[in-house]
Enzyme design. Sequence first.
Site: not given
Length: 320
Positions: A36, A81-82, A100, A125-127, A151, A153, A155, A250, A276
Amino acid sequence: MNKSILVTGGAGFIGLNFVYYILKNTPYNVTIIDSLTYASNPAEILQLKPNSRIKFVKGNIINNEDLKKIMNQNYKAIIHFAAESHVDKSIQSAEDFIQTNIVGTYRLIQLLQDGYAEKMIHISTDEVYGTLNKNESAFTEKTPISPNNPYSATKASSDLLVRSYFETFGLPLITTRCSNNFGPFQNKEKFIPTVIYCALHNKKIPVYGDGMQIRDWLFVEDHCTAISSVLERGIPGEVYNIGGGNEKTNIEVVRNILSVMGKSESLIEYVEDRKGHDRRYAINSSKLQKELGWKQMDPFNTSLEKTVAWHINKFKGSSL
């Protein structure tokens, strides 16, 4: 048949949408573990708690004591998902992302290895693929991992952990990599909710750089149907890309939202680009479509109108 699944991060944006999808469309019982954080939806969890098919545990997946609270049964699957997911925050400090996204994933792999679940689906993620030039082909599952921010990196690191435990131990692990999601329950810090909020309150809408960064937009409900397909028919050790097939700049998305809301483009304000900042993402979902039979429901504009309506209702009377 084991009718229980464990959903980590089930109070967050995509996780919560998935929980609602599962309750509506399957017989599974759902255990949610979520710490949470600011990005969660505690009010929705309160509404879900009386449901006999839901068990909620407030806990952090990096904490072994918290994990013991969910180790009183075996699960059909862990749907993981976390994650910490906001790129700007990872640039400011990557500590929470490392804990995390990497350590937390490792803890869940340990649960799987200890026999608490029949399989685990790791939501990525696709990132992790990095960036594309304008004319390059979309990412496939064979595209090399090449993350460009803290982020992505973290994942990518968790993806590699998952792969290694499949290759070394033969654990039933599956990875999905999605494009940019939008829809109900998304935190207001994210791009599309920010645009809607600012437009609703006639505030300037910040657009990074020239606004020509391209993203492949995926409606969250379509993402949920894809994960459900992977849950039922996905093959251990495989990676499945989940893309919207909706490449938009965007600035194009901002203008679409302003058009839906009947607002002036004079609200747009270009700001200094993010460090970046990847130029383009595009993801090829043909493997998922051909092998598991997944397809999207509605075109982008229809899903965007639903999203705008949901967020307007949420934001009325709120303040940043």
